[in-house]
Write a protein that holds these residues in place. Sequence first.
Motif, PDB file in Angstrom:
ATOM      1  N   VAL A  64       1.169  -0.860   0.214  1.00  0.00           N
ATOM      2  CA  VAL A  64      -0.277  -0.490   0.121  1.00  0.00           C
ATOM      3  C   VAL A  64       0.739   0.707  -0.009  1.00  0.00           C
ATOM      4  O   VAL A  64       0.675   2.300  -0.707  1.00  0.00           O
ATOM      5  N   LEU A  65       1.601   1.211   0.765  1.00  0.00           N
ATOM      6  CA  LEU A  65       2.954   2.151   0.849  1.00  0.00           C
ATOM      7  C   LEU A  65       3.907   3.007  -0.392  1.00  0.00           C
ATOM      8  O   LEU A  65       3.619   3.600  -0.695  1.00  0.00           O
ATOM      9  N   CYS A  72       2.356  10.991   1.666  1.00  0.00           N
ATOM     10  CA  CYS A  72       0.695  10.993   3.206  1.00  0.00           C
ATOM     11  C   CYS A  72      -0.235  11.764   2.785  1.00  0.00           C
ATOM     12  O   CYS A  72      -0.173  12.796   1.539  1.00  0.00           O
ATOM     13  N   HIS A  73      -1.264  10.610   2.008  1.00  0.00           N
ATOM     14  CA  HIS A  73      -2.431  11.448   1.426  1.00  0.00           C
ATOM     15  C   HIS A  73      -3.666  12.222   2.154  1.00  0.00           C
ATOM     16  O   HIS A  73      -4.681  12.839   1.664  1.00  0.00           O
ATOM     17  N   ILE A  74      -3.076  13.086   3.753  1.00  0.00           N
ATOM     18  CA  ILE A  74      -3.550  13.577   4.381  1.00  0.00           C
ATOM     19  C   ILE A  74      -3.178  14.931   4.201  1.00  0.00           C
ATOM     20  O   ILE A  74      -3.524  16.145   3.501  1.00  0.00           O
ATOM     21  N   CYS A  75      -1.925  15.299   4.038  1.00  0.00           N
ATOM     22  CA  CYS A  75      -0.970  16.148   3.642  1.00  0.00           C
ATOM     23  C   CYS A  75      -0.258  16.727   2.266  1.00  0.00           C
ATOM     24  O   CYS A  75      -0.223  18.197   2.142  1.00  0.00           O
ATOM     25  N   GLY A  76       0.109  15.254   2.062  1.00  0.00           N
ATOM     26  CA  GLY A  76       0.891  15.566   1.015  1.00  0.00           C
ATOM     27  C   GLY A  76       2.390  15.207   0.360  1.00  0.00           C
ATOM     28  O   GLY A  76       3.374  15.152  -0.662  1.00  0.00           O
ATOM     29  N   GLY A  77       2.943  15.096   2.020  1.00  0.00           N
ATOM     30  CA  GLY A  77       4.131  14.879   2.092  1.00  0.00           C
ATOM     31  C   GLY A  77       4.711  13.883   2.534  1.00  0.00           C
ATOM     32  O   GLY A  77       3.710  12.902   2.279  1.00  0.00           O
ATOM     33  N   GLU A  93       3.142   4.766   7.742  1.00  0.00           N
ATOM     34  CA  GLU A  93       1.988   4.724   8.115  1.00  0.00           C
ATOM     35  C   GLU A  93       0.179   4.412   6.957  1.00  0.00           C
ATOM     36  O   GLU A  93       0.548   5.089   6.353  1.00  0.00           O
ATOM     37  N   VAL A  94      -0.069   2.323   7.736  1.00  0.00           N
ATOM     38  CA  VAL A  94      -1.202   2.672   7.046  1.00  0.00           C
ATOM     39  C   VAL A  94      -2.780   3.446   7.281  1.00  0.00           C
ATOM     40  O   VAL A  94      -2.649   3.038   8.462  1.00  0.00           O
ATOM     41  N   ILE A 107     -10.013  -3.034   3.472  1.00  0.00           N
ATOM     42  CA  ILE A 107      -9.393  -3.702   1.885  1.00  0.00           C
ATOM     43  C   ILE A 107      -8.632  -2.826   1.257  1.00  0.00           C
ATOM     44  O   ILE A 107      -8.488  -0.888   2.096  1.00  0.00           O
ATOM     45  N   GLU A 108      -7.823  -2.477   0.739  1.00  0.00           N
ATOM     46  CA  GLU A 108      -7.454  -2.444  -0.081  1.00  0.00           C
ATOM     47  C   GLU A 108      -7.436  -0.860  -0.615  1.00  0.00           C
ATOM     48  O   GLU A 108      -6.540   0.027  -0.569  1.00  0.00           O
ATOM     49  N   SER A 109      -8.255  -1.050  -0.704  1.00  0.00           N
ATOM     50  CA  SER A 109      -9.189   0.299  -1.745  1.00  0.00           C
ATOM     51  C   SER A 109      -9.807   1.512  -0.392  1.00  0.00           C
ATOM     52  O   SER A 109      -9.837   3.088  -1.065  1.00  0.00           O
ATOM     53  N   ASN A 110      -9.782   1.164   1.138  1.00  0.00           N
ATOM     54  CA  ASN A 110     -10.103   1.743   2.163  1.00  0.00           C
ATOM     55  C   ASN A 110      -9.288   2.266   2.649  1.00  0.00           C
ATOM     56  O   ASN A 110      -8.557   2.836   3.700  1.00  0.00           O
ATOM     57  N   VAL A 111      -7.451   2.055   2.313  1.00  0.00           N
ATOM     58  CA  VAL A 111      -6.746   1.991   3.121  1.00  0.00           C
ATOM     59  C   VAL A 111      -5.684   3.099   2.522  1.00  0.00           C
ATOM     60  O   VAL A 111      -6.144   2.492   1.121  1.00  0.00           O
ATOM     61  N   ALA A 112      -5.085   4.457   2.499  1.00  0.00           N
ATOM     62  CA  ALA A 112      -3.770   4.727   2.482  1.00  0.00           C
ATOM     63  C   ALA A 112      -2.375   5.054   3.049  1.00  0.00           C
ATOM     64  O   ALA A 112      -3.041   4.658   4.120  1.00  0.00           O
ATOM     65  N   CYS A 113      -1.810   6.230   2.218  1.00  0.00           N
ATOM     66  CA  CYS A 113       0.170   6.109   3.213  1.00  0.00           C
ATOM     67  C   CYS A 113      -0.763   7.211   4.697  1.00  0.00           C
ATOM     68  O   CYS A 113      -0.917   8.093   3.487  1.00  0.00           O
ATOM     69  N   ALA A 114      -0.041   7.674   5.412  1.00  0.00           N
ATOM     70  CA  ALA A 114       0.235   8.729   5.723  1.00  0.00           C
ATOM     71  C   ALA A 114       1.099   8.737   7.000  1.00  0.00           C
ATOM     72  O   ALA A 114       1.519   7.526   7.752  1.00  0.00           O
ATOM     73  N   HIS A 115       1.410   9.974   7.219  1.00  0.00           N
ATOM     74  CA  HIS A 115       2.383   9.584   8.122  1.00  0.00           C
ATOM     75  C   HIS A 115       1.691   9.410   9.624  1.00  0.00           C
ATOM     76  O   HIS A 115       0.237   9.972  10.084  1.00  0.00           O
TER      77      HIS A 115
END
Length: 140
Positions: A64-65, A72-77, A93-94, A107-115
């Motif tokens: 996923v990462l 990071c899908h939240i801040c873009g960093g 982190e996931v 499931i894979e479509s509901n997770v994303a990389c985040a700090h």
Amino acid sequence: MRKGPKPERSCRECQRLFTAEYGDKRRAFCSDTCSARNNHRISKGKKRAAEHGVDAGRIDPIAVLERDGWRCHICGGHAPRELRGTFAAEAPEVDHIIPMSRGGRHIESNVACAHRRCNIEKGDGLALEDAEPARRWVHR
């Protein structure tokens, strides 16, 4: 018949190069320790999903990462790979986009990389489409 040195491959867990033993062509890990570590990390998410009563799939956090480009899908960093598994604020982190506590599936479509910091700050918040980026995540 092939002669010469056996090809090296990268361990799926630690990325160290290794040569598989004879007859072990499909080996993806350099050791039993790396294999166990990988299985533990993947099964941990399924266990948490069962506790929340939501559907769960087998998710490899490293995949996923990598899919998200270590961003990071939240801040873009950028979330440095070398900080994975540490308590650093910038550690990748996931994150569940729709938290499992709110019915989001594992499931894979509901997770994303985040700090780590962004994930903690978001908590179990949900995205607001029309919010400014600084207040994008709210708790309902």
